[in-house]
Every structure is written in structure tokens, then in C-alpha cells.
Design a protein around this motif. Structure first.
Motif, mmCIF file in Angstrom:
data_model
loop_
_atom_site.group_PDB
_atom_site.id
_atom_site.type_symbol
_atom_site.label_atom_id
_atom_site.label_comp_id
_atom_site.label_asym_id
_atom_site.label_seq_id
_atom_site.Cartn_x
_atom_site.Cartn_y
_atom_site.Cartn_z
ATOM 1 N N UNK A 40 0.828 -1.205 0.000
ATOM 2 C CA UNK A 40 0.000 0.000 0.000
ATOM 3 C C UNK A 40 0.861 1.252 0.000
ATOM 4 N N UNK A 41 1.966 1.237 0.714
ATOM 5 C CA UNK A 41 2.842 2.403 0.784
ATOM 6 C C UNK A 41 3.546 2.656 -0.541
ATOM 7 N N UNK A 42 3.791 1.606 -1.319
ATOM 8 C CA UNK A 42 4.495 1.746 -2.588
ATOM 9 C C UNK A 42 3.588 2.240 -3.710
ATOM 10 N N UNK A 43 2.316 1.960 -3.636
ATOM 11 C CA UNK A 43 1.394 2.338 -4.703
ATOM 12 C C UNK A 43 1.009 3.795 -4.611
ATOM 13 N N UNK A 44 0.397 4.309 -5.694
ATOM 14 C CA UNK A 44 -0.030 5.709 -5.678
ATOM 15 C C UNK A 44 -1.141 5.922 -4.663
ATOM 16 N N UNK A 45 -1.076 7.019 -3.963
ATOM 17 C CA UNK A 45 -2.092 7.351 -2.975
ATOM 18 C C UNK A 45 -3.127 8.246 -3.632
ATOM 19 N N UNK A 46 -4.226 7.654 -4.017
ATOM 20 C CA UNK A 46 -5.289 8.396 -4.674
ATOM 21 C C UNK A 46 -6.253 8.906 -3.613
ATOM 22 N N UNK A 47 -6.423 10.217 -3.524
ATOM 23 C CA UNK A 47 -7.337 10.755 -2.509
ATOM 24 C C UNK A 47 -8.792 10.435 -2.854
ATOM 25 N N UNK A 48 -9.639 10.511 -1.849
ATOM 26 C CA UNK A 48 -11.072 10.346 -2.087
ATOM 27 C C UNK A 48 -11.570 11.507 -2.935
ATOM 28 N N UNK A 49 -12.522 11.201 -3.803
ATOM 29 C CA UNK A 49 -13.105 12.253 -4.639
ATOM 30 C C UNK A 49 -14.047 13.103 -3.812
ATOM 31 N N UNK A 50 -13.880 14.419 -3.866
ATOM 32 C CA UNK A 50 -14.824 15.299 -3.173
ATOM 33 C C UNK A 50 -16.172 15.320 -3.896
ATOM 34 N N UNK A 51 -17.172 15.822 -3.226
ATOM 35 C CA UNK A 51 -18.498 15.958 -3.828
ATOM 36 C C UNK A 51 -18.391 16.784 -5.100
ATOM 37 N N UNK A 52 -19.121 16.394 -6.118
ATOM 38 C CA UNK A 52 -19.132 17.124 -7.369
ATOM 39 C C UNK A 52 -18.180 16.581 -8.420
ATOM 40 N N UNK A 53 -17.240 15.742 -8.025
ATOM 41 C CA UNK A 53 -16.322 15.139 -8.990
ATOM 42 C C UNK A 53 -16.983 13.876 -9.527
ATOM 43 N N UNK A 54 -17.153 13.769 -10.851
ATOM 44 C CA UNK A 54 -17.862 12.623 -11.401
ATOM 45 C C UNK A 54 -17.154 11.293 -11.155
ATOM 46 N N UNK A 55 -17.930 10.243 -11.122
ATOM 47 C CA UNK A 55 -17.414 8.896 -10.862
ATOM 48 C C UNK A 55 -16.300 8.513 -11.833
ATOM 49 N N UNK A 56 -16.410 8.888 -13.094
ATOM 50 C CA UNK A 56 -15.432 8.493 -14.104
ATOM 51 C C UNK A 56 -14.169 9.325 -14.141
ATOM 52 N N UNK A 57 -14.010 10.294 -13.250
ATOM 53 C CA UNK A 57 -12.812 11.141 -13.248
ATOM 54 C C UNK A 57 -11.609 10.356 -12.731
ATOM 55 N N UNK A 58 -10.453 10.601 -13.329
ATOM 56 C CA UNK A 58 -9.216 9.933 -12.957
ATOM 57 C C UNK A 58 -8.340 10.860 -12.119
ATOM 58 N N UNK A 59 -7.540 10.288 -11.233
ATOM 59 C CA UNK A 59 -6.573 11.039 -10.453
ATOM 60 C C UNK A 59 -5.324 11.258 -11.303
ATOM 61 N N UNK A 60 -4.834 12.480 -11.351
ATOM 62 C CA UNK A 60 -3.580 12.823 -12.039
ATOM 63 C C UNK A 60 -2.697 13.509 -11.020
ATOM 64 N N UNK A 61 -1.820 12.762 -10.391
ATOM 65 C CA UNK A 61 -0.953 13.354 -9.392
ATOM 66 C C UNK A 61 -0.223 12.328 -8.570
ATOM 67 N N UNK A 62 0.378 12.816 -7.501
ATOM 68 C CA UNK A 62 1.089 11.955 -6.567
ATOM 69 C C UNK A 62 0.752 12.403 -5.150
ATOM 70 N N UNK A 63 1.537 11.982 -4.181
ATOM 71 C CA UNK A 63 1.240 12.332 -2.794
ATOM 72 C C UNK A 63 1.433 13.817 -2.502
ATOM 73 N N UNK A 64 2.154 14.533 -3.355
ATOM 74 C CA UNK A 64 2.418 15.961 -3.146
ATOM 75 C C UNK A 64 1.343 16.858 -3.727
ATOM 76 N N UNK A 65 0.596 16.360 -4.698
ATOM 77 C CA UNK A 65 -0.426 17.194 -5.303
ATOM 78 C C UNK A 65 -0.966 16.587 -6.581
ATOM 79 N N UNK A 66 -1.982 17.219 -7.096
ATOM 80 C CA UNK A 66 -2.597 16.755 -8.327
ATOM 81 C C UNK A 66 -4.040 17.214 -8.391
#
Length: 107
Positions: free
Chosen positions: A13-39
Motif C-alpha cells: 500500500x505504501x508503494x502504490x499511488x495514494x489516490x485521494x477520495x473524490x470530493x463531492x461534485x467530482x464525477x465517478x469516471x474522473x481519474x486522479x492525475x498526481x502523486x502524494x504531493x499534489x494533483x
């Protein structure tokens, strides 16, 4: 026996990308583009002859940061995008893992 299994799972788990939870209003099909520092979260529409309709959402609030027609620069053409295609958001363009960039057509 459980301790090695739990320890191994934590390492993976520590080695994989840390994808944050999607906030309200972000569609289900949206992808995370970033890393632990931002995105940001990226929602891609269907392609047309000019490019892709894209919306970029803030990782914390879900507010729309950018939207419009985006085109691929310095990257391979593709019929669709997948989570593993996105490397990050630099505030203007989406960086792709193949070295390409998805950027606004008319900045």
C-alpha cells in the motif's frame, strides 16, 4: 502467520499511488492525475476531430479548475484514457505517463 501478511500488505500500500477520495461534485469516471504531493481529478469526454473535452477538479473542494477542449502534445494518439495514463496536473496541462501532455487547445 498474520504479522508477515499484514506487514506485506502495508508495504504494498505504501508503494502504490495514494489516490485521494473524490470530493463531492467530482464525477465517478474522473481519474486522479498526481502523486502524494499534489494533483487533480481529470474528467475526459469523448474525443472529436479537434481533441477532448476535459474538466479538471480540485482535489480538496471538487471545484472546477479548468475546462474546455484539450489536445495531446508530444504523446501518442489514443482512443481513450485510463488511470495509468495520467502522471500529474501542473496547473495548466495534464502530464501523461508516456511523456506526452494533454493541454488546452487555446490557452
Amino acid at each position: 502467520m498474520r504479522v508477515p501478511i499484514i506487514a506485506g500488505a502495508l508495504v504494498l500500500m505504501a508503494c502504490g499511488p495514494q489516490i485521494p477520495n473524490k470530493p463531492a461534485g467530482v464525477p465517478e469516471g474522473a481519474f486522479w492525475a498526481g502523486d502524494s504531493k499534489g494533483g487533480a481529478f481529470v474528467a475526459i469526454g469523448v474525443p472529436d476531430h479537434e481533441g477532448w473535452q476535459v474538466k479538471i477538479y480540485d482535489r480538496h473542494s471538487g471545484a472546477v479548475l479548468a475546462q474546455g477542449l484539450f489536445v495531446i502534445r508530444r504523446g501518442a494518439a489514443r482512443p481513450s484514457f485510463h488511470q495509468e495514463d495520467f502522471a500529474g496536473w501542473d496547473g495548466r496541462a495534464v502530464r501523461l505517463t508516456d511523456g506526452g501532455v494533454l493541454e488546452p487547445k487555446n490557452p
